[in-house]
Write a protein that holds these residues in place. Structure first.
Motif, PDB file in Angstrom:
ATOM      1  N   MET A   1      57.402  -4.597  56.116  1.00 36.58           N
ATOM      2  CA  MET A   1      57.374  -5.939  55.567  1.00 36.58           C
ATOM      3  C   MET A   1      55.914  -6.317  55.290  1.00 36.58           C
ATOM      4  O   MET A   1      55.034  -6.032  56.088  1.00 36.58           O
ATOM      5  CB  MET A   1      58.009  -6.911  56.573  1.00 36.58           C
ATOM      6  N   LYS A   2      55.675  -6.982  54.189  1.00 36.91           N
ATOM      7  CA  LYS A   2      54.321  -7.358  53.804  1.00 36.91           C
ATOM      8  C   LYS A   2      53.787  -8.461  54.716  1.00 36.91           C
ATOM      9  O   LYS A   2      54.532  -9.299  55.218  1.00 36.91           O
ATOM     10  CB  LYS A   2      54.296  -7.855  52.365  1.00 36.91           C
ATOM     11  N   GLU A   3      52.456  -8.451  54.876  1.00 34.09           N
ATOM     12  CA  GLU A   3      51.802  -9.450  55.713  1.00 34.09           C
ATOM     13  C   GLU A   3      52.096 -10.868  55.221  1.00 34.09           C
ATOM     14  O   GLU A   3      52.372 -11.777  56.017  1.00 34.09           O
ATOM     15  CB  GLU A   3      50.295  -9.207  55.756  1.00 34.09           C
ATOM     16  N   LYS A   4      52.075 -11.069  53.920  1.00 36.25           N
ATOM     17  CA  LYS A   4      52.328 -12.393  53.346  1.00 36.25           C
ATOM     18  C   LYS A   4      53.740 -12.869  53.695  1.00 36.25           C
ATOM     19  O   LYS A   4      53.944 -14.033  54.054  1.00 36.25           O
ATOM     20  CB  LYS A   4      52.125 -12.347  51.827  1.00 36.25           C
ATOM     21  N   THR A   5      54.712 -11.973  53.615  1.00 38.82           N
ATOM     22  CA  THR A   5      56.100 -12.306  53.950  1.00 38.82           C
ATOM     23  C   THR A   5      56.227 -12.656  55.424  1.00 38.82           C
ATOM     24  O   THR A   5      56.891 -13.635  55.779  1.00 38.82           O
ATOM     25  CB  THR A   5      57.036 -11.124  53.594  1.00 38.82           C
ATOM     26  N   LEU A   6      55.582 -11.853  56.277  1.00 35.19           N
ATOM     27  CA  LEU A   6      55.634 -12.114  57.718  1.00 35.19           C
ATOM     28  C   LEU A   6      55.024 -13.478  58.046  1.00 35.19           C
ATOM     29  O   LEU A   6      55.596 -14.256  58.807  1.00 35.19           O
ATOM     30  CB  LEU A   6      54.914 -11.019  58.492  1.00 35.19           C
ATOM     31  N   ARG A   7      53.870 -13.762  57.462  1.00 39.62           N
ATOM     32  CA  ARG A   7      53.213 -15.056  57.715  1.00 39.62           C
ATOM     33  C   ARG A   7      54.094 -16.220  57.240  1.00 39.62           C
ATOM     34  O   ARG A   7      54.175 -17.256  57.900  1.00 39.62           O
ATOM     35  CB  ARG A   7      51.846 -15.108  57.045  1.00 39.62           C
TER      36      ARG A   7
END
Length: 157
Positions: A1-7
């Motif tokens: 999962m991308k960092e942006k999605t996780l954040r």
């Protein structure tokens, strides 16, 4: 999962918790008024209706004779608002402030013994103890997901 999605997911979970705490706090101030409205909208012959009516009359009588006792509820409301502010830390830096998530999860789990032990001692009906416990469950779900996403974010870094 991308960092942006996780954040983004972390922020959604945290805003759910912050909103829930803030609403719980704000709605603890006008209990008598809220119960006056609620008792008129719950079936008066039902178990829930009878309990709401009973609580309303107790709070009304208490507020009439001993209004300073509601000051304790005001502090409870304030505590909810203060705890909500604590969750701003993980909004800013979730990995560094994961301890706040742990704190929240522990608090949610702590709802269960409090509801069952204090509820029994204070004569709170079992169905209402279960309603109180539901707040622990409702809080635990977004906090658990938030914890999971923070661990994934930490691993991705």
């Amino acid at each position: 999962m991308k960092e942006k999605t996780l954040r983004h997911r972390i922020k959604i979970c945290l805003w759910i918790v912050i909103t829930g705490l803030a609403l719980s706090g704000i709605t603890a101030f006008p209990l008598e008024s809220e119960l006056a409205i609620l008792k008129d909208h719950v079936n008066p012959g039902s178990l829930m209706g009878n309990w709401i009516d009973h609580i309303y009359h107790a709070i009304k009588a208490t507020n009439t004779r001993f209004p300073w006792l509601s000051y304790g509820t005001d502090w409870l409301a304030f505590a909810h608002l203060v705890i909500a502010v604590v969750f701003v830390g993980p909004l800013r830096d979730p990995v560094k402030n994961i301890w706040v998530i742990h704190f929240g999860m522990i608090a949610c789990i702590g709802v269960f013994p409090l509801a069952f032990i204090a509820g029994s001692i204070r004569g709170i009906p079992f169905f209402w103890q279960l309603i109180d416990c539901s707040f622990g469950v409702i809080g635990l779900v977004p906090l658990y997901l938030c914890h999971k996403y923070i661990r994934l974010l930490e691993a991705a870094s």
